[in-house]
Scaffold this active site. Structure first.
Site, PDB file in Angstrom:
ATOM      1  N   GLN A   1      29.250  39.334  33.346  1.00  0.00           N
ATOM      2  CA  GLN A   1      30.014  39.161  34.584  1.00  0.00           C
ATOM      3  C   GLN A   1      30.147  40.466  35.360  1.00  0.00           C
ATOM      4  OE1 GLN A   1      34.443  38.462  34.602  1.00  0.00           O
ATOM      5  NE2 GLN A   1      33.789  36.438  35.313  1.00  0.00           N
ATOM      6  N   GLY A   2      29.786  40.439  36.618  1.00  0.00           N
ATOM      7  CA  GLY A   2      29.937  41.620  37.468  1.00  0.00           C
ATOM      8  C   GLY A   2      30.955  41.360  38.562  1.00  0.00           C
TER       9      GLY A   2
ATOM     10  N   SER B   1      34.781  42.856  38.402  1.00  0.00           N
ATOM     11  CA  SER B   1      35.679  44.007  38.594  1.00  0.00           C
ATOM     12  C   SER B   1      34.921  45.249  39.043  1.00  0.00           C
ATOM     13  CB  SER B   1      36.399  44.348  37.287  1.00  0.00           C
ATOM     14  OG  SER B   1      37.188  43.290  36.860  1.00  0.00           O
TER      15      SER B   1
ATOM     16  N   SER C   1      31.138  42.659  30.052  1.00  0.00           N
ATOM     17  CA  SER C   1      30.995  42.490  28.603  1.00  0.00           C
ATOM     18  C   SER C   1      29.567  42.193  28.228  1.00  0.00           C
ATOM     19  CB  SER C   1      31.849  41.331  28.105  1.00  0.00           C
ATOM     20  OG  SER C   1      33.135  41.413  28.613  1.00  0.00           O
TER      21      SER C   1
ATOM     22  N   GLU D   1      38.933  25.164  33.330  1.00  0.00           N
ATOM     23  CA  GLU D   1      39.495  25.398  31.997  1.00  0.00           C
ATOM     24  C   GLU D   1      40.566  24.376  31.649  1.00  0.00           C
ATOM     25  OE1 GLU D   1      41.080  29.192  32.429  1.00  0.00           O
ATOM     26  OE2 GLU D   1      39.195  30.262  32.274  1.00  0.00           O
TER      27      GLU D   1
END
Lengths: 393, 322, 393, 322
Positions: free
Chosen positions: C130-131, C133, C165, C247
């Site tokens: 994931q990019g 932040s 991550s 979710e």
């Protein structure tokens, strides 16, 4: 860093202790909670005795009839008075006169105002109350709206005040009024209001304790002579704030001495309260929390000494004073919670089930006000964050 | 697994809520201070609505409902701060004649450590005591009790008694176990209702009260205190509902852990929320006139009922699998 | 209000449990902490096994190859996986693919994007990172500055991402970029970045645990085909947020199942740790706090069930989801503190002093991130205050 | 009674602060991770500055100062997070040859419950143990110790040992009592220094870090967290200074209560401030690169040194007058 009292402090303590031992028994017994007249009589009688013995106005300058005691002597004074169970200025019917109005007159009054009020306050002949807060002006005190309009040599005042302690038995009120509706802090004036002025209506305000030491003050076309103004018109905010610098870290001292006593009482109660095969004191968790609170109170007491020492040296109390107020008021509530936990079912009664148990329950209720009055804990944290740590608003 | 209210349960919740709003508006609750917490006519209205009988079978004049429904009802009673020995009278329904019908007001206590504190001494007709050996109806004529002039909660007058004697037996040890569990959950439900309404009232106040030209609820410090009130309430409510369901459904396993956890968290939610509500209300929270103190005092009272938080934390710890 | 699992849930549980018992032993042992290639190999192998058994994408719709399980089956799935100690999707190297990027493509991708990536993710052939932040865009994610400029049928991207991550072993990155510098939320675009594109520089970021599962991503003139855009240009904020509604209250479930296990472990440790004449468990205060934490975890678990039940009924999870994240992350830190207190001096080692003790110390460090990541506790309280309680901003 | 620093004490404070800034900037402290926490040359600089000898008489090469001054020095060492067995070597000065001069690095532990955790095992020359019977120099050659690959605090490497044997006697029971009190206060002072610098650093960060177009320190939630950091530090500092003064001045009465209270509050101030600092630093607080975690880990380590908070709360409770 020196925590030993000086020889002269110790001498002062010995003399004071001897005097209290002699004087205190002469005082009538404590009146019933709601008998304001009797409470006034007793508190002012004690004030008179302090005055005759030279202990009145412990922190007032000698030139205005006070004792002019050093800050360390003031600590000794509060400590001895509280330990002996003598009436404490902080909860006296005239705490406003002794701790706020008197000091304000000393700092900002004119000679006539001083001559008229200061000796009477010191002798216990004159009782003051405070007319600062309003229903819509609590934390944001400077938004007060009680209006004063000049009419010749009088101000005509209309409005409503709240949280006025012992107004039922007060002779005078230190009153903040709005003289300029256009500005906020700079439109406030400080007036001496004689409580028997026509148009002053005192309505008792019942607290969570079921008692009425506070009142609401309704002011309807109340005429106050301009001569009763302290400081300049529209300069009342500054005048009112002057008082606070007078305390120099000592304002909570009697309360804290009392709290240390109360914690000992709680430890004693914990050894009294039966719990299973033993007592509440045998509960490691409870005992440790009592020990923890004791450590905090000890530390706060030492912080008071640091603060007072700094004030004695530099004239300003430093960061300690803000910290003490915030921490103490939250700590004493935690101690009260702990007391309820120790008492368990006995906490359902404010009459004593065990000797002294009712007192700790009553204290739990009383101390609810401490995180609210004189600046909520939230306001205190803002102040620490902004003024001490320099954080942006 | 569907842990939401059924439509019947929602209807029950709604009905009791309206009943409380109609019969127990706050001014009427306050008026009960002068009569020891119970007015017979109002008490009978509760009985008529089924508050005491709802778990009795229909043959016995009840509604045949379970602890889940009882918890829903007591939560609403807690919101309204209805005073009196509601839990004991509910437990006694079907066992003490007249309890279910509201004809007799039944109080009670747990026989643990002396002194014994008897709630509502002047209005109860029957005093029950629970101990490990069973349920007992105490012979009050032989009781040495002392009146308390100044009770913590003005709506919970008390006597202090020593050497409480057992009287007539009203149940066997197994009944005592069951009563303790049920009573614990019902008090928990009542406390959750209190925590809930305290949140609502504090939010309302924080929206309307302005200082520094802003509603105080816009200040992050106040906002976060209010958020925590909601959080505590929701967590405690989940625990209480789950405990009630555990008592209704034996297939879920032994209920003790769920029951103790529920009371522990409900007691903390109500006491913490009441303290926070006092703070949010500022000076007004220190007045007799504003209701918050009545909730705070009751929360403290009920935090000691059917076991304290300490007791229940101990119980949960003892039931952990290791 | 019904907490009993349905017969079909119980049947699902029995089948799953049997499958896990057979499948899990086939997996290689857990690699060393920093051996990312081996971790990728193991996690994707497990994913492949799940896929072949029909358990992959437990919450993905069946039409996209998922299991399309009911919410209660999802709870059962996470419970059984965690209890068995099988690899958990929440901590897998491809948690982004399974929980964020995949669901986003399902909701907002085009057919081609779905066909290309979804099966590969489910089979364990494709790993995503994931990019989102950036160093200057954390809590305020929408202030991100990584710039994408259109050049023909490509975007040319320059900037820096952080907290990515498992970037070392990822094939693709879900990338948020700024395409309109003039607006904030409405100037963001969601792109699929193949990690082998020239100009992508992955620099490992060491955490307080001394490990490097996170990286910084430096993007220097990185050319991404416009065909890799998901959703419209400047509509990327909405696209990214779509995932979160996917979710429906289950995101912390594996973590919470694990926490319940950990608390049991702590109780066991407390009975192991010698303290004076007994063990730490004999300390009433400590024992009660462990019991207290257990009650809280139980309650949170029941709140999850309430939330999931509400979501199953109404499609939205209600207030529960915000509450669970806030409460759980603070609770698990308190449990960690309690563990350090039980271990006393043994906490100085993250190697086991008592069996399992090192794990609880490591967990205390790991959980430091939980009150920060995915919205700090402060932000969560704002959200609850404003969106649920309706308080003014 | 003048509970402020004398001008000599202020000068000492200032001197040690500058020493630490010069000799122990954070990058050098971090470099000590690779050498077990102690570099002999830097250790000797501490000795030369009088860190270990300052309470020895001038005849013995010391400065003849008291615990108050030692507390001031250790507070500064804590601010700089100087690693190594500073407290034990300081206590050993004058009793273990070479300690005062920095020639021998002295570690130690309290003999309480097994297993024993030996700090800085690879760099200490002497290992002392304190128990109720006195001070002992442990014969490390007979020790069965196990190395720990992954210590909680990278600057506090440890071994785990069992069945710790007494070796040569270094002091009588009265010495042990005194050492425990002094060691407790020195660790407390170090922790206060840590709490203090964590406040400073967090405030600096909160002033410069912007989110939502404002410095995060302008948000009330963050501001209040920072205010509480200051509050905890000031309260703990008062307790530590008072405890030190109690050890210097027997006329103030038994020091135990003041000493235990000081350690209790200092430990809480440092651990709480480190946790808050982590939160204020957001994601950066979770990185190895930012120093906060080194303070947090050390705070946890020292919270267990010379008695835990639980131990000291118990001690204070036992000394309450009832």
């Amino acid at each position: 860093m020196d925590l030993l009292w000086s020889e002269s402090d110790e001498r002062f303590r010995a003399e004071l202790r001897a005097w209290i031992a002699e004087a205190l028994p002469k005082l009538p017994p404590e009146p019933k909670r709601e008998d304001w007249a009797a409470r006034r009589a007793r508190d002012t009688a004690w004030q008179g005795m302090l005055h005759d013995a030279g202990y009145a106005g412990i922190n007032w300058p000698a030139e205005y009839g006070g004792r002019g005691a050093s800050l360390s002597e003031q600590l000794v004074f509060y400590e001895e008075i509280t330990k002996a169970g003598a009436p404490n200025v902080g909860v006296s019917v005239n705490f406003v006169g002794m701790l706020h109005a008197g000091p304000t007159l000393i700092a900002e009054g004119n000679d006539e105002q001083r001559a008229r009020h200061l000796p009477a306050i010191l002798k216990g002949e004159e009782v003051w109350c405070q007319g600062f807060s309003e229903p819509a002006a609590g934390s944001d005190l400077a938004s007060l709206r009680t209006r004063a309009v000049r009419d010749g040599d009088h101000y005509v005042v209309n409005g409503q005040k709240i949280w006025t302690s012992f107004a039922q038995v007060a002779d005078y009120c230190e009153l903040l009024v709005r003289t300029d509706p256009e500005s906020k802090h700079k439109g406030i004036t400080w007036l001496i209001l004689p409580m028997d002025t026509p148009g002053v209506d005192v309505r008792p305000l019942k607290t969570v304790l079921g008692s009425s030491e506070f009142s609401e003050l309704y002011l309807d076309d109340v005429r106050i002579p301009v001569a009763n103004r302290v400081g300049d018109e529209n300069d009342g905010w500054r005048v009112a704030m002057v008082t606070f610098s007078f305390e120099r870290g000592t304002s909570l001292v009697p309360e804290m001495v009392e709290a240390r006593h109360q914690l000992d009482e709680l430890a004693r109660l914990a050894r009294t309260v039966q719990r299973g095969d033993g007592t509440a004191w045998d509960d490691t968790g409870v005992r440790r929390e009592i020990g923890h609170a004791a450590a905090e109170l000890d530390a706060l007491w030492n912080l008071v000494k640091r603060t007072v020492s700094e004030a004695a040296r530099t004239g300003v109390p430093g960061v300690g004073a803000s910290v003490v107020k915030l921490y103490y008021s939250e700590l004493i509530q935690r101690i009260g919670d702990l007391a309820l936990r120790v008492l368990d079912r006995a906490s359902l009664s404010i009459d004593d089930v065990y000797e002294g148990s009712g007192h700790v329950v009553e204290e739990r209720l009383r101390t609810l006000a401490l995180t609210i009055a004189a600046g909520t804990s939230q306001i205190q944290r803002n102040i620490i964050g902004e003024r001490i740590l320099g954080l942006p608003r | 697994m569907d842990f939401t209210l059924t439509s019947d349960q929602e209807a029950l919740q709604d009905g009791v809520r309206k009943l409380c709003e109609g019969v127990f508006p706050m001014e009427r609750v306050r008026a009960l201070i002068d009569v020891g917490g119970v007015d017979r006519a109002l008490w009978r209205e509760l009985a008529d609505a089924g508050v005491f009988s709802l778990r009795l079978s229909e043959d016995d004049g009840g509604a045949g409902l379970g602890m889940a429904e009882a918890a829903i009802v007591f939560e609403q009673l807690g919101r309204a701060l209805v005073p009196g020995p509601l839990v004991w009278t509910h437990l006694a329904a079907g066992r003490v004649p007249g309890a279910a019908e509201g004809d007799r007001v039944v109080g009670g206590l747990q026989r643990r450590d002396e002194p014994f504190v008897v709630e509502h001494p002047d209005v109860i007709d029957v005093l029950l005591a629970v101990d490990d050996d069973g349920l007992w109806e105490v012979d009050r004529s032989r009781l040495s009790a002392r009146a308390v002039d100044w009770p913590l909660d003005p709506l919970t007058p008390v006597h202090v008694a020593g050497g409480l004697l057992r009287g007539e037996r009203r149940g066997v040890p197994g009944d005592a176990v069951r009563w303790r569990l049920e009573g614990t959950v019902l008090v928990g439900a009542y406390l959750v209702g209190m925590a809930d309404v305290l949140t609502e009232r504090s939010v309302d106040y924080a929206k309307s009260r302005e200082q520094f030209d802003r509603p105080i609820g816009s200040f992050q410090a106040v906002k976060h205190m209010l958020a925590d009130m909601l959080v505590r309430t929701e967590v405690a409510r989940s625990a209480v509902y789950a405990a009630a369901v555990h008592l209704d459904e034996p297939a879920l396993g032994p209920p003790e852990r769920a029951v103790s956890g529920a009371k522990l968290l409900a007691g903390e939610a109500a006491t913490s929320n009441a303290k926070t509500a006092t703070q949010v209300h500022g000076g007004m929270g220190f007045t007799w006139e504003v209701d918050v103190h009545l909730y705070l005092k009751r929360a403290w009272v009920l935090d000691t009922a059917f076991g304290t938080g300490d007791d229940h934390a101990d119980t949960v710890a003892g039931l952990l699998s290791v």
